[in-house]
Write a protein that holds these residues in place. Structure first.
Motif, PDB file in Angstrom:
ATOM      1  N   ASP A 211      -0.939   7.847  -9.343  1.00 52.06           N
ATOM      2  CA  ASP A 211       0.511   8.065  -9.367  1.00 52.06           C
ATOM      3  C   ASP A 211       1.195   7.562  -8.098  1.00 52.06           C
ATOM      4  O   ASP A 211       2.399   7.327  -8.093  1.00 52.06           O
ATOM      5  N   ASP A 212       0.424   7.404  -7.027  1.00 57.20           N
ATOM      6  CA  ASP A 212       0.989   6.996  -5.741  1.00 57.20           C
ATOM      7  C   ASP A 212       1.077   5.482  -5.556  1.00 57.20           C
ATOM      8  O   ASP A 212       1.570   5.014  -4.536  1.00 57.20           O
ATOM      9  N   CYS A 213       0.556   4.729  -6.511  1.00 60.39           N
ATOM     10  CA  CYS A 213       0.587   3.271  -6.349  1.00 60.39           C
ATOM     11  C   CYS A 213       1.106   2.589  -7.608  1.00 60.39           C
ATOM     12  O   CYS A 213       1.011   3.125  -8.701  1.00 60.39           O
ATOM     13  N   GLN A 214       1.635   1.410  -7.397  1.00 67.10           N
ATOM     14  CA  GLN A 214       2.158   0.629  -8.509  1.00 67.10           C
ATOM     15  C   GLN A 214       1.059  -0.289  -9.036  1.00 67.10           C
ATOM     16  O   GLN A 214       0.114  -0.628  -8.323  1.00 67.10           O
ATOM     17  N   ASP A 215       1.209  -0.714 -10.292  1.00 68.17           N
ATOM     18  CA  ASP A 215       0.190  -1.558 -10.911  1.00 68.17           C
ATOM     19  C   ASP A 215      -0.072  -2.844 -10.140  1.00 68.17           C
ATOM     20  O   ASP A 215      -1.206  -3.300 -10.040  1.00 68.17           O
ATOM     21  N   ASN A 216       0.981  -3.442  -9.582  1.00 68.76           N
ATOM     22  CA  ASN A 216       0.785  -4.702  -8.857  1.00 68.76           C
ATOM     23  C   ASN A 216       0.180  -4.495  -7.465  1.00 68.76           C
ATOM     24  O   ASN A 216      -0.081  -5.458  -6.765  1.00 68.76           O
ATOM     25  N   ASP A 217      -0.053  -3.247  -7.070  1.00 67.36           N
ATOM     26  CA  ASP A 217      -0.686  -2.928  -5.780  1.00 67.36           C
ATOM     27  C   ASP A 217      -2.185  -2.717  -5.895  1.00 67.36           C
ATOM     28  O   ASP A 217      -2.844  -2.437  -4.908  1.00 67.36           O
ATOM     29  N   ARG A 218      -2.728  -2.867  -7.099  1.00 62.87           N
ATOM     30  CA  ARG A 218      -4.116  -2.480  -7.297  1.00 62.87           C
ATOM     31  C   ARG A 218      -4.921  -3.523  -8.043  1.00 62.87           C
ATOM     32  O   ARG A 218      -4.383  -4.340  -8.770  1.00 62.87           O
ATOM     33  N   ASN A 219      -6.215  -3.419  -7.840  1.00 60.74           N
ATOM     34  CA  ASN A 219      -7.182  -4.206  -8.591  1.00 60.74           C
ATOM     35  C   ASN A 219      -8.246  -3.219  -9.048  1.00 60.74           C
ATOM     36  O   ASN A 219      -9.143  -2.869  -8.288  1.00 60.74           O
ATOM     37  N   GLY A 220      -8.103  -2.724 -10.259  1.00 67.34           N
ATOM     38  CA  GLY A 220      -9.014  -1.683 -10.744  1.00 67.34           C
ATOM     39  C   GLY A 220      -8.810  -0.399  -9.971  1.00 67.34           C
ATOM     40  O   GLY A 220      -7.702   0.124  -9.916  1.00 67.34           O
ATOM     41  N   ASP A 221      -9.882   0.087  -9.333  1.00 68.34           N
ATOM     42  CA  ASP A 221      -9.788   1.339  -8.572  1.00 68.34           C
ATOM     43  C   ASP A 221      -9.598   1.089  -7.076  1.00 68.34           C
ATOM     44  O   ASP A 221      -9.804   1.978  -6.259  1.00 68.34           O
ATOM     45  N   GLU A 222      -9.211  -0.127  -6.698  1.00 70.26           N
ATOM     46  CA  GLU A 222      -8.993  -0.441  -5.293  1.00 70.26           C
ATOM     47  C   GLU A 222      -7.571  -0.939  -5.072  1.00 70.26           C
ATOM     48  O   GLU A 222      -7.018  -1.663  -5.888  1.00 70.26           O
ATOM     49  N   LEU A 223      -7.009  -0.535  -3.933  1.00 74.95           N
ATOM     50  CA  LEU A 223      -5.694  -1.043  -3.534  1.00 74.95           C
ATOM     51  C   LEU A 223      -5.852  -2.444  -2.981  1.00 74.95           C
ATOM     52  O   LEU A 223      -6.822  -2.732  -2.281  1.00 74.95           O
ATOM     53  N   LEU A 224      -4.901  -3.292  -3.271  1.00 77.77           N
ATOM     54  CA  LEU A 224      -4.900  -4.630  -2.694  1.00 77.77           C
ATOM     55  C   LEU A 224      -4.509  -4.534  -1.216  1.00 77.77           C
ATOM     56  O   LEU A 224      -3.575  -3.805  -0.870  1.00 77.77           O
ATOM     57  N   PRO A 225      -5.209  -5.249  -0.353  1.00 75.18           N
ATOM     58  CA  PRO A 225      -4.882  -5.196   1.087  1.00 75.18           C
ATOM     59  C   PRO A 225      -3.436  -5.575   1.397  1.00 75.18           C
ATOM     60  O   PRO A 225      -2.906  -5.172   2.426  1.00 75.18           O
ATOM     61  N   SER A 226      -2.812  -6.310   0.529  1.00 76.07           N
ATOM     62  CA  SER A 226      -1.426  -6.719   0.766  1.00 76.07           C
ATOM     63  C   SER A 226      -0.407  -5.627   0.420  1.00 76.07           C
ATOM     64  O   SER A 226       0.761  -5.741   0.766  1.00 76.07           O
ATOM     65  N   SER A 227      -0.848  -4.557  -0.222  1.00 74.02           N
ATOM     66  CA  SER A 227       0.098  -3.510  -0.641  1.00 74.02           C
ATOM     67  C   SER A 227       0.575  -2.679   0.546  1.00 74.02           C
ATOM     68  O   SER A 227      -0.138  -2.500   1.538  1.00 74.02           O
ATOM     69  N   ARG A 228       1.761  -2.165   0.432  1.00 73.41           N
ATOM     70  CA  ARG A 228       2.351  -1.332   1.489  1.00 73.41           C
ATOM     71  C   ARG A 228       1.530  -0.056   1.699  1.00 73.41           C
ATOM     72  O   ARG A 228       1.304   0.360   2.837  1.00 73.41           O
ATOM     73  N   LEU A 229       1.061   0.559   0.615  1.00 71.75           N
ATOM     74  CA  LEU A 229       0.259   1.783   0.717  1.00 71.75           C
ATOM     75  C   LEU A 229      -1.052   1.515   1.458  1.00 71.75           C
ATOM     76  O   LEU A 229      -1.470   2.296   2.308  1.00 71.75           O
ATOM     77  N   TYR A 230      -1.679   0.397   1.156  1.00 69.51           N
ATOM     78  CA  TYR A 230      -2.918   0.033   1.852  1.00 69.51           C
ATOM     79  C   TYR A 230      -2.653  -0.147   3.343  1.00 69.51           C
ATOM     80  O   TYR A 230      -3.377   0.382   4.187  1.00 69.51           O
ATOM     81  N   GLN A 231      -1.625  -0.907   3.666  1.00 63.84           N
ATOM     82  CA  GLN A 231      -1.302  -1.178   5.065  1.00 63.84           C
ATOM     83  C   GLN A 231      -0.972   0.103   5.827  1.00 63.84           C
ATOM     84  O   GLN A 231      -1.377   0.271   6.979  1.00 63.84           O
ATOM     85  N   SER A 232      -0.261   1.017   5.177  1.00 63.62           N
ATOM     86  CA  SER A 232       0.086   2.289   5.802  1.00 63.62           C
ATOM     87  C   SER A 232      -1.175   3.102   6.123  1.00 63.62           C
ATOM     88  O   SER A 232      -1.314   3.651   7.216  1.00 63.62           O
ATOM     89  N   ASN A 233      -2.097   3.173   5.161  1.00 61.89           N
ATOM     90  CA  ASN A 233      -3.315   3.944   5.376  1.00 61.89           C
ATOM     91  C   ASN A 233      -4.268   3.247   6.342  1.00 61.89           C
ATOM     92  O   ASN A 233      -4.959   3.907   7.110  1.00 61.89           O
ATOM     93  N   LEU A 234      -4.284   1.925   6.327  1.00 57.64           N
ATOM     94  CA  LEU A 234      -5.090   1.189   7.284  1.00 57.64           C
ATOM     95  C   LEU A 234      -4.599   1.475   8.705  1.00 57.64           C
ATOM     96  O   LEU A 234      -5.395   1.663   9.625  1.00 57.64           O
ATOM     97  N   SER A 235      -3.303   1.542   8.869  1.00 55.04           N
ATOM     98  CA  SER A 235      -2.724   1.863  10.174  1.00 55.04           C
ATOM     99  C   SER A 235      -3.163   3.247  10.640  1.00 55.04           C
ATOM    100  O   SER A 235      -3.496   3.449  11.819  1.00 55.04           O
ATOM    101  N   ARG A 236      -3.193   4.206   9.722  1.00 55.88           N
ATOM    102  CA  ARG A 236      -3.639   5.568  10.075  1.00 55.88           C
ATOM    103  C   ARG A 236      -5.110   5.552  10.480  1.00 55.88           C
ATOM    104  O   ARG A 236      -5.517   6.243  11.416  1.00 55.88           O
ATOM    105  N   PHE A 237      -5.916   4.768   9.772  1.00 52.68           N
ATOM    106  CA  PHE A 237      -7.334   4.634  10.113  1.00 52.68           C
ATOM    107  C   PHE A 237      -7.481   4.013  11.505  1.00 52.68           C
ATOM    108  O   PHE A 237      -8.287   4.472  12.317  1.00 52.68           O
ATOM    109  N   GLU A 238      -6.708   2.982  11.776  1.00 57.97           N
ATOM    110  CA  GLU A 238      -6.795   2.305  13.068  1.00 57.97           C
ATOM    111  C   GLU A 238      -6.425   3.237  14.222  1.00 57.97           C
ATOM    112  O   GLU A 238      -6.925   3.073  15.335  1.00 57.97           O
ATOM    113  N   GLN A 239      -5.575   4.223  13.961  1.00 59.17           N
ATOM    114  CA  GLN A 239      -5.239   5.192  14.998  1.00 59.17           C
ATOM    115  C   GLN A 239      -6.435   6.069  15.364  1.00 59.17           C
ATOM    116  O   GLN A 239      -6.515   6.595  16.474  1.00 59.17           O
ATOM    117  N   LEU A 240      -7.376   6.224  14.428  1.00 59.34           N
ATOM    118  CA  LEU A 240      -8.588   7.013  14.683  1.00 59.34           C
ATOM    119  C   LEU A 240      -9.673   6.198  15.397  1.00 59.34           C
ATOM    120  O   LEU A 240     -10.595   6.769  15.967  1.00 59.34           O
TER     121      LEU A 240
END
Length: 124
Positions: free
Chosen positions: A41-70
């Motif tokens: 529900d948190d992602c759009q169809d064009n943001d995903r490839n099966g059960d994975e988020l596309l690295p180009s999606s905004r949601l992916y980039q946001s969560n990657l940024s949170r990971f990088e902070q750790l």
């Protein structure tokens, strides 16, 4: 080499579990996989490839940024980050099996202090 899986939702509790996972990974010279599971529900169809988020999606980039902070907490540890779309337990089990993880380090939140007291000695 050992492989440790750390599912995260980037809460304070998850960060504490991440610190524990880092300590174990450092001691065992293990590979640490950090996994975040997001709801479909948190992602759009064009943001995903099966059960994975596309690295180009905004949601992916946001969560990657949170990971990088750790990342400073994981200095000297081989780490990788995965984001899956789906139900948390199914995704955690799937990644653990696929990556042949030796250990899963996750956070727990309890609403009832009695339940916490019963389980805390087991989970620690």
């Amino acid at each position: 080499m050992y492989t440790i899986l750390h599912p995260t939702d980037f809460t304070v509790e998850s960060e504490q579990a991440f610190r524990i996972a880092c300590g174990i990974a450092r001691d065992q010279m293990a590979h640490l996989i950090v996994l975040q599971v997001v709801s479909a529900d948190d992602c759009q169809d064009n943001d995903r490839n099966g059960d994975e988020l596309l690295p180009s999606s905004r949601l992916y980039q946001s969560n990657l940024s949170r990971f990088e902070q750790l990342q400073p907490l994981a200095t000297g540890i081989r780490t990788s980050f995965q984001i899956k779309i789906g139900l948390p337990i199914e995704s955690v089990v799937s990644v653990a099996m696929q990556e042949q993880c030796d250990l899963i380090v996750l956070a727990a939140r309890y609403q009832d202090s009695l339940i916490y007291e019963i389980h805390s000695s087991v989970s620690r």
